[in-house]
Structure formats: structure tokens, C-alpha cells
Design an enzyme around this catalytic site. Structure first.
Site, mmCIF file in Angstrom:
data_model
loop_
_atom_site.group_PDB
_atom_site.id
_atom_site.type_symbol
_atom_site.label_atom_id
_atom_site.label_comp_id
_atom_site.label_asym_id
_atom_site.label_seq_id
_atom_site.Cartn_x
_atom_site.Cartn_y
_atom_site.Cartn_z
ATOM 1 N N GLU A 415 -37.218 24.616 -47.710
ATOM 2 C CA GLU A 415 -37.759 24.544 -49.069
ATOM 3 C C GLU A 415 -36.659 24.530 -50.139
ATOM 4 O O GLU A 415 -36.646 25.356 -51.044
ATOM 5 C CB GLU A 415 -38.740 25.694 -49.297
ATOM 6 C CG GLU A 415 -39.972 25.544 -48.427
ATOM 7 C CD GLU A 415 -40.982 26.651 -48.602
ATOM 8 O OE1 GLU A 415 -42.193 26.358 -48.672
ATOM 9 O OE2 GLU A 415 -40.571 27.841 -48.656
ATOM 10 N N GLU A 495 -44.750 25.104 -40.251
ATOM 11 C CA GLU A 495 -45.517 26.277 -40.672
ATOM 12 C C GLU A 495 -46.993 25.890 -40.740
ATOM 13 O O GLU A 495 -47.344 24.850 -41.299
ATOM 14 C CB GLU A 495 -45.070 26.790 -42.048
ATOM 15 C CG GLU A 495 -43.673 27.369 -42.090
ATOM 16 C CD GLU A 495 -43.293 27.909 -43.468
ATOM 17 O OE1 GLU A 495 -44.210 28.231 -44.268
ATOM 18 O OE2 GLU A 495 -42.087 28.007 -43.763
#
Length: 1007
Positions: A415, A495
Site C-alpha cells: 500500500e 488480503e
């Protein structure tokens, strides 16, 4: 004194990164008690810190390794995406807590026999395995340098500086540094020297670094080994009869490859200059071919978890026993892979993964998520001044971990947007280690990744990805080169199914899709463990702290409590459900064909390590049948069929066969007999559904019901409670052995058992997934906005068409709203038992056109009863023994179970809906001196039983806030909506919701 903490560079004075290894060279652990003083600014205690003459006897002591905020100094802070300091790179605020550490030590006198050169005459290296966030180091007054990159090792050459006695090691650690801008990783900010500190003796002319290339050729079963080193050495592997020089490549026929399923290590040594280095060799090859990830020539499917390092008292300062405990739990729950979110772990964890068998996606210590609040302006991967720091982190990860066979993928970070630095990292890793593919999820072009990857897709989106029909990411032109390339990549779901609170749901749904398309190479649940920290309230009661318990802004609140384990490593019900969903063996009973279908879902091994056993139960009571099922050889990803054992089907009751796959022999992670997979199948004709359940079922439901939950107590009603008093209103209404309140129509006594109910119940104490993420998927906020948490009840008419029947009509709904349900409770006395049919018809405006067209559906459709508090135990026939819900039920077996009422509660760190049981055929409540109360579903019910109401459960901040109300609150429900994972993920699928429609369900009560 030089201050490095705002320098965007990665460090100074350090040795080049190298492989982590164990050897017989002398090693002095410097862990223990250090002198420590905390200051409020980056100046620390001032320039005298490294002076050996400084009197530090008045300083406190601190444990190393540790985090000072968990040792009584300052406070831990938790954020998810937000930086806890202004975004002003590379600068930090003046208020920057800084810990000064000092340690006096002597060199050991005794050295290993045969060691040619003792300390301090030989070379010496000082190693730090992890310092958060910036450490500046002095030895005996001399500045060695500094380092950033908290979860990565750094070393200094200290030959000629270290003395036989009286050494003074000083370290200044800044809580915030320029490196903190690269470490915004959804975790507690925990500063300090939190991993091991060691002084290493290095032999002159010895090996400091080496690289192992151990590949496997699946076509002929051979292994090729090449060990290169920075000095000449001898490689010996006695089991293979190998003794070759470094730099000499050899091919060995007939080796056993290493895999997570069979972690075959050949134990060898690398010797040079009198030092013997441990050399565990695992032959394996990783490649991407035809749009698939192949290991040892076979496609693999990761059944993985994301793992932060966490301990409720030690933070990220984990010991080896804790690491082993994690790995054993993973293996016992069918987890075969770990993504090291979001940084390389302690090196011992990777050694254990090599030994026990786990695939590892090793992730670099890079995340810049907080730049989202700056619109990604100034994001480090896009800024030249950060290039060296970012590339340094990748180098240190790869060099340290390059020789572990368990590490099969390098992840460039998490991220952090996109930028040229990721191209630099990609090119360097590919040149240094071409034998492993690369992963990076956040750059929409995926130019630097060998995988397409996403977080938290919906089931529909995942299906499209499996078909390679996904829409291009934002900013990518359809049918462009990037778009075409991405569709050809294997897909890694890095995820999914956010495990926050009660949940996650849909694990079996996701796994079914992942196993249906060859593009998928696996998925990683977020995440392994709740990041709760041990705390005590004003009364000294222990609890687990989350971000919201710390008086600091910003904080990420409870968002750190998102694991499959509770903070003390107690498995949650979600972990049991994951274990079932990802079973590496599929077992199904084909009753029509009279066969058992066994599917081997292992990627690389057959089923020879398993034994298959079976037995039969009738209505949950073991029958005489049972034995071992003889399953023939079944290779990886193959299916075999075996005859179904001959079983006598009972004329009355439900006949169920259970088949388990268990370990035939003990392993390092579980004993013989450990259950790897199971299935159950009902034999014989199904129980016909009664007319009462003939109405259409809610989306996702069946005639068996959905899922259930807690009982809303304290809800206002036209009639007062009848528990503990005689029926009011001039005497009760009697129907057989039952007595009803004349005003409210509620049952108040059944054969001597005092009861109060039922009350229509549409509420549950919201789960974290009900609350969603901010305004997204905020089901609980919508429910509360229209008043589903505050239903009021009105009894209209009581009708008695005969002396064995009572019909109670009423209406339930919230103040200020027209929405609600019109209810009809039909009671009939039959054969000494009380039969109840509940009908609920929606009325009013459920779409709330006056308030922005808010459309809601109830979280539950149920009936609550209040019972005497003396009831202590429940026995039931249905799914159990653990809790189950509409989208999380596969781990719960059908059987007969008995539990204390108190043991039915799941103590989530933040209290919320828990303890429901779907598909309950019947249940019995018992307690000292009380008649047994039995409820039979027609055919099934959901039930929960607890000593507090849903309102009390919702109001509690921690489990110890819940108090025994003096009653047992029993819910007997048509169903409850599913759990989902909307705390960070897609909305709950419609099939697991309860639509607004007419409901009808039935039961029989007996005392």
C-alpha cells in the site's frame, strides 16, 4: 553530536547486508538489562551519551529486546493508515520521544575448543536484528553509524574497537525518524531495540556471506546445488554423499524436493577458516509458466494468512516458543502459507518455516499508506530523495533471507502507491535473485509484479478475475499492453475476509471460487492475530487494549483487533471455520451411487500420510457401525471413489455418517489421529418440512433456518414481565399445562417453569462487520437509524377458539417510524406439550422515503424468552459445539452436544453478537432444582442462550463489563443474517440477508 534521524538516507557506517546463518563461531548475546533514559526530544540526554565516563547509575534499566512503551515508558500508539505526525517529509516534530540505551559488557573468557583466534584479536561484528525506528550506535566512545529500516538487521565492523573487558555500548533510538514515513503499516507504533543484539566473532579469511541455489527438476527428480561464497569453503551434505567446494555446481539424481506439504531438508555444513556453518538445503524450483505459479513443476494454491508479529505483552519482541506456537497452530488449522505483513519477520521464524513447512511471501519493510491524506503528493516511491532508502530495505531483506527454501515470493512492499523506486527495486531483485517471482499489489499497471493482486474483492469480482474477465484498474486503458499483460498473470489474493470480531463469513464461498480456476495461486486472510495489548482497568481487572484505549489522536480505534486468534493466541471461531474451508482433502458422500468421493487437494503429495475413519450416529447418539475406510493411492489434485460402507438406516430419527481424514503418524506439529478434514452426510430420507415452514425462506436460507444471536432485553412492552410473579390482570389464561398473561398474551408458566415470552426480536448486538468501515457497508448504523434496536410491542387481541388453543395478535415497531411487524402467536396444547407457531408480517415504510430512501432489512428474525437464572446447562441436537451462522457454519458438526450456558459465549475482545447455533433440532435447558425445559424445532431453529441481553452485550466495552442479569435469555429464532467481512471488504451478499417479507416458524415446548 551528529543527528541522523531526519536524514532521508538509510543509514551510515554499516556493513553490507548478508545472509543470516547459524554457525559454531563464538557469539555473545547482548540481550538483557540495559541502562535506559527516555527524553522528550531528539537530543535525548545530550552529547555525553557515548562517553564511557558518564555516570549512568541513576538511570533506570530496561529489558532488551523490548519496546520501551511496553516497559513503563511513554505509551504505545495505534493507527491504521494515518501518520501520527505531520506529513512534512523528511522532517519530524520537535516532540520526538528518544530512548538512550547504555550497556557495559565484557568478552567471554571461554571459547570453543579449536577456535583459532580468540576475542579481541580476531574480527568482531556487532549486529542489531531490529531497532524501531532509527538507531545511532557508539562503542567505547566511537561513533559506528546509524540505521533505519526497523524490521531489518544492520551490522557494524567493530574489530579493534571491542576490548576484553569494560566495553560501553551506547545506542540512541528515536521514536520518529525519516524512516517512519516508510513504515505506516497498520500496526502499533512500538519504538525500541526490540530484536536481538549480538556480538559475533568472525574468523579471519572466513565466510561472511554465501548464496544457496538448490533447484529441483520435476522431469527427472534431480536436484542441482550451487553454493557461492565470498571466501573459499567446503560444502558437505553427508546424506547425499556430497563434499564439494563453493562455486562448484553439482546435480544429484533422485532427491526429495522441499515443499510446505513435505518440508524435506538435507542437513549439511559449510566450513571455512575453522568455522562450521549450518547448511539446511531444500531443493525446490519456483516459476511462472502459462499464467500459473508452479513450484517443483506443479501448480500450487496458497491457503494462507497475513501475519504481523505480535504478543500482548511483548509487542513485536517475539521469542522462539511463541513463533513455534504460531506455526503449530497454522499447520493444525490447514494453513500452508504466510505473507509476512508488512515486513520481514525475525529470521528465526523463517528457519522454523523451513523446518515445519510453510510457503512464505516475504514482504519488504515498506508502506507509505498515510500519504493518501496528501493525495499521494510527495509519496516516497515517486520522490528521488527516498530512492536509496527504499532500495536499501529491499537489499537487506533479500540478502538476509535468500537461502530459505520456504521463501518463494518477494513482495516489494504494501500500500505504497506507485513510483520509479519500485522499478529500481524490481530490477535489482531480478538481477540478484532470478529464482523467485515478485509481488506488488498497489501499482495498477502491475509492471513490477509477476502477479495480478487485489485486496477484498467481492465474490462476483473474484469469479470474474478467475475467468480473466476483470475490468482494468483505474488509469489503465482497456486492451492496452498493461491490461493484456495483467490478464495473463496468475492471481494472488493478498488480503481477503477481514477477520475482525465475529467472522469472517463466506470463507467456504471464497475457497470454492479459488479452487475452481487455474489462474488462482492462493489467498491470505487478514489476519492471523488480534493486536490487543495487555492492560488493567481501575479495579485491576485485565483486558486487552486497542488503539481507542490510548489517549492520543489520531488513533485507529479497534481496527487492530482483526485476527483469527485472540491476543492471547486463543483460536477464534473464525479460525475453526477457516480450517474447514481450506481442508486439503475433500470428502463427499454420493448416496445415490453408494460411494465416497475423496479429492486430494494437496498440490505435491499423495494421501499416504492419512488414515480415513468413519462412524455412524442416530440423532447424535453413536451407533455400532464404524471403522477404517480403505482409500487407494491418490496423487496430488486427483480424485478417487471408494464404496460407501454398508450402514443400517434407523427407521426413526436421523442417521448420519461422519468420515474423517486423520494423520496416520505423528508429525512435528500434531500427534497421530489429528483431524485434517471431515465430512458428514445424512443417510435415508429427509425429514419432511411441516406446513408452518412452507413459506418462502429468506435469501441464503433454507428450511433449516439461518443463523441466530443474542436476546434484546429491556425492551418496553404493553405488559410487565410475568417472571417471578403470579399472572396479572385477574388471573392467567390456561391452555393445557401452560399459563399466559391475560394482558400481554405472553407465556408465563409451563409445568412449573416460570417463563416470560416470546417477544419478537429483530435485533442483535452489532458485530464489527455489521458496523462496516466508516460510511461503507454500515449496516448497524442503518439499523439504528430506523430504530431496529428499539422495538416497542403492543398486544392487540387474545383469541381462544377452543380450550386447547390461544391466538395472540400484536404489533412491534420503533418509535417515530411506521415500519414494523404485525405478529400472530398461535399456541396449541398437543399431547402434553405446547406447540407455537409465530407469524410476522411486515408493515409500514421499510424504505424510509422520508430519510433519503434508506432501505434496511432486519439482522434477525426471532423470538426471545426470559427464563429463571438457575438454568446452567444446555444439551442440543444440531450443529455444534461452536457457534455458527448463515455464512459460517461448515466447521460446526451435526451432533448431540452439551455445554454450560456460560461456555456458550465467545469472549470477543469487543463484546458483540456471538454464540448462535444454526440447524438446531431440539435443545434442553437444565439446572439444579428446575424442571428440564425442552424445545423442538419444526424442523430446525437457531438458538442462543446467555445471562445478559443484547442491549447489555452492545453496551459493554469489554467482556468483564457483562454482568449476570439474574435470568437466562433464550432466543429461538427463524434465523439471523450472515457475518460477512464488511469491516474491511465487500458488502454482505444478499443471499445471507433477511429480506423484509412475511416469516413463519414453529416449535414445541415441553417441561
Amino acid at each position: 553530536m551528529v543527528d541522523f534521524h531526519e536524514d532521508p538516507g538509510p543509514g551510515s557506517g554499516r556493513r553490507a547486508p548478508r545472509a543470516d546463518f547459524l554457525s559454531d563461531a563464538p557469539r555473545l548475546s547482548l540481550n538483557g538489562r540495559w541502562r535506559f533514559r527516555l527524553s522528550g526530544t531528539a537530543e535525548g540526554t545530550g552529547p555525553s551519551l557515548p562517553d564511557p565516563a558518564l555516570d549512568d547509575t541513576g538511570w533506570e534499566t530496561i529489558r532488551v529486546p523490548s519496546h520501551w512503551v511496553l516497559e513503563g515508558h511513554d505509551r504505545p500508539l495505534y493507527t491504521n493508515t494515518a501518520y501520527p505526525f505531520p506529513i512534512d517529509p523528511p522532517h519530524l516534530p520537535e516532540g520526538n520521544p528518544t530512548g538512550d540505551y547504555r550497556l557495559r559488557f565484557d568478552l567471554p573468557v571461554d571459547l570453543p575448543v579449536g577456535w583459532p583466534v580468540g576475542w579481541p584479536g580476531g574480527r568482531a561484528v556487532l549486529r542489531f536484528q531490529g531497532v524501531d525506528s532509527c538507531g545511532t550506535v557508539w562503542l567505547n566512545g566511537s561513533l559506528l553509524g546509524h540505521s533505519k529500516g526497523s524490521r531489518l538487521p544492520f551490522e557494524f565492523e567493530v574489530t579493534g574497537l571491542v576490548r576484553p573487558r569494560g566495553n560501553l555500548l551506547a545506542v540512541r533510538v528515536h521514536r520518529w525518524s525519516s524512516g517512519s514515513y516508510l513504515e505506516d503499516q497498520d500496526m502499533w507504533w512500538l519504538p525500541g531495540i526490540f530484536r536481538d543484539v549480538e556480538l559475533l566473532a568472525r574468523p579471519s579469511g572466513g565466510i561472511d556471506d554465501f548464496t544457496v541455489r538448490a533447484s529441483y527438476d520435476a522431469s527427472d527428480g534431480s536436484g542441482t546445488l550451487l553454493v557461492t561464497a565470498d571466501a573459499p569453503g567446503l560444502v558437505e551434505i553427508p546424506e547425499l554423499g556430497l563434499a564439494v567446494a563453493t562455486g562448484e555446481e553439482v546435480t544429484v539424481p533422485g532427491v526429495e524436493p522441499w515443499s510446505a506439504e513435505r518440508p524435506r531438508l538435507y542437513r549439511g555444513t559449510l566450513t571455512a577458516a575453522g568455522e562450521t556453518i549450518d547448511l539446511p538445503i531444500g531443493f525446490r524450483t519456483v516459476e511462472i509458466a502459462g499464467g500459473r505459479l508452479l513450484i517443483n513443476g506443479r501448480p500450487v494454491l496458497f491457503r494462507g494468512v497475513n501475519r504481523h508479529e505480535h504478543h500482548p505483552e511483548r509487542g513485536r519482541a517475539l521469542d522462539r516458543d511463541t513463533m513455534i506456537r504460531d506455526i503449530v497452530l497454522m499447520k493444525r488449522h490447514n494453513v500452508n502459507a504466510v505473507r509476512t505483513a508488512h515486513y520481514p519477520p525475525h529470521p528465526e521464524f523463517l528457519r522454523l518455516c523451513d523446518e515445519y513447512g510453510l510457503w512464505v511471501v516475504d514482504e519488504c519493510d515498506i508502506e507509505t499508506h498515510g500519504f493518501i491524506y496528501a493525495g499521494w503528493e510527495g509519496n516516497p516511491p515517486a520522490e528521488p530523495m527516498w530512492r536509496d532508502a527504499l532500495l536499501d530495505r529491499a537489499r537487506r531483506m533479500v540478502e538476509r533471507d535468500k537461502n530459505h527454501p520456504s521463501v518463494v515470493i518477494w513482495s516489494l512492499g504494501n500500500e505504497s502507491g506507485s513510483g520509479p523506486a519500485f522499478g529500481d527495486i524490481e530490477r535489482w531483485i531480478r538481477a540478484r535473485d532470478p529464482g523467485r517471482p515478485l509481488h506488488y499489489e498497489r501499482d495498477p499497471s502491475y509492471r513490477h509484479s509477476d502477479f495480478h493482486s487485489l485486496m477484498y474483492p467481492s465474490l462476483d469480482d473474484l469469479e470474474r478475475i478467475g475467468r480473466r474477465e476483470e475490468d482494468p484498474p483505474d488509469g489503465v486503458v482497456p486492451e492496452s499492453a498493461d491490461d493484456v499483460r495483467r490478464r495473463g498473470l496468475p492471481f494472488l489474493l493478498c488480503e481477503y475476509v477481514h477477520a475482525m470480531g465475529n467472522g469472517p463469513g463466506s470463507l467456504a464461498d471464497y475457497q470454492a471460487i479459488l479452487e475452481s480456476y487455474e489462474r488462482f495461486c492462493g489467498a491470505f486472510v487478514w489476519e492471523w492475530i488480534d493486536h490487543g495489548l495487555t492492560g488493567h482497568d481501575a479495579q485491576g481487572r485485565p483486558y486487552f487494549r486497542h488503539g481507542g484505549d490510548i489517549d492520543h489522536q489520531p488513533n485507529g480505534g479497534r481496527y487492530c483487533l482483526d485476527g483469527l486468534l485472540f491476543p492471547d493466541r486463543t483460536p477464534s471461531p473464525g479460525l475453526a471455520e477457516l480450517r474447514k474451508a481450506i481442508e486439503p482433502v475433500g470428502i463427499a458422500v454420493d448416496v445415490g451411487a453408494g460411494e465416497v468421493v475423496v479429492a486430494n487437494k494437496h498440490d505435491l503429495i499423495d494421501l499416504g500420510h492419512l488414515e480415513f475413519r468413519w462412524w455412524v450416529e442416530v440423532d447424535g447418539v453413536p451407533a455400532s457401525e464404524g471403522g477404517v475406510l480403505r482409500v487407494p493411492g491418490c496423487g496430488p489434485r486427483e480424485t478417487v471413489r471408494v464404496p460407501l460402507p454398508a450402514v443400517a438406516v434407523a427407521a426413526d430419527g436421523e442417521t448420519w455418517i461422519t468420515i474423517e481424514a486423520v494423520l496416520a503418524t505423528a508429525t512435528g506439529w500434531a500427534p497421530a489421529g489429528h483431524v485434517v478434514a471431515f465430512t458428514q452426510s445424512r443417510l435415508g430420507p429427509p425429514t419432511p418440512s411441516p406446513t408452518a415452514l412452507a413459506a418462502p425462506q429468506p435469501a441464503g436460507g433454507t428450511a433449516d433456518g439461518l443463523a441466530g444471536g443474542p436476546l434484546p432485553g429491556g425492551i418496553a412492552s404493553d405488559a410487565a414481565s410475568a417472571v417471578g410473579r403470579a399472572p396479572g390482570g385477574g388471573g392467567g389464561v390456561r391452555v393445557g399445562g401452560a399459563v399466559f398473561d391475560r394482558r400481554s398474551g405472553r407465556l408465563v408458566r409451563l409445568h412449573g417453569v416460570e417463563v416470560d415470552g416470546p417477544v419478537l426480536d429483530v435485533w442483535r448486538a452489532p458485530t464489527e462487520n455489521d458496523r462496516g468501515q466508516g460510511p461503507r457497508n454500515a449496516l448497524a448504523a442503518d439499523w439504528e437509524a430506523v430504530g431496529l434496536d428499539r422495538f416497542l410491542h403492543r398486544t392487540g387481541a387474545l383469541e381462544s377458539p377452543d380450550d386447547r388453543t390461544l391466538v395472540v395478535r400484536g404489533r412491534s415497531g420503533p418509535a417515530t417510524r411506521t415500519l414494523g411487524f404485525r405478529t400472530t402467536y398461535t399456541w396449541q396444547w398437543r399431547d402434553g406439550a405446547l406447540h407455537l407457531r409465530i407469524e410476522a408480517e411486515p408493515v409500514g415504510d421499510w424504505h424510509d422515503t422520508a430519510y433519503g430512501h434508506l432501505s434496511v432489512s432486519p439482522p434477525r428474525m426471532g423470538a426471545r424468552f426470559a427464563l429463571p437464572g438457575g438454568y446452567t446447562d444446555v444439551t442440543w441436537f444440531g450443529r455444534g459445539p461452536g457457534e455458527s451462522y448463515a455464512d459460517s457454519r461448515d466447521a460446526a458438526r451435526v451432533g448431540r452436544f452439551a455445554r454450560a450456558i456460560d461456555a456458550l459465549q465467545t469472549p470477543y475482545v469487543v463484546p458483540q453478537e456471538n454464540g448462535n447455533h444454526v440447524e438446531t433440532r431440539w435443545l434442553e435447558l437444565s439446572g439444579p432444582g428446575l424442571p428440564t425445559l425442552r424445545v423442538d424445532g419444526e424442523p430446525h431453529l437457531d438458538f442462543t442462550a446467555r445471562r445478559w441481553t443484547s442491549e447489555a452485550l452492545q453496551a459493554a466495552g469489554r467482556p468483564h463489563d457483562l454482568r449476570d442479569s439474574g435470568r437466562v435469555w433464550l432466543n429461538l429464532d427463524h434465523g439471523q443474517q450472515g457475518l460477512g467481512s464488511a469491516s474491511c471488504g465487500p458488502a454482505l451478499p444478499e443471499r445471507y440477508r433477511l429480506p423484509v417479507r412475511r416469516y413463519s416458524w414453529s416449535m414445541t415446548l415441553t417441561a
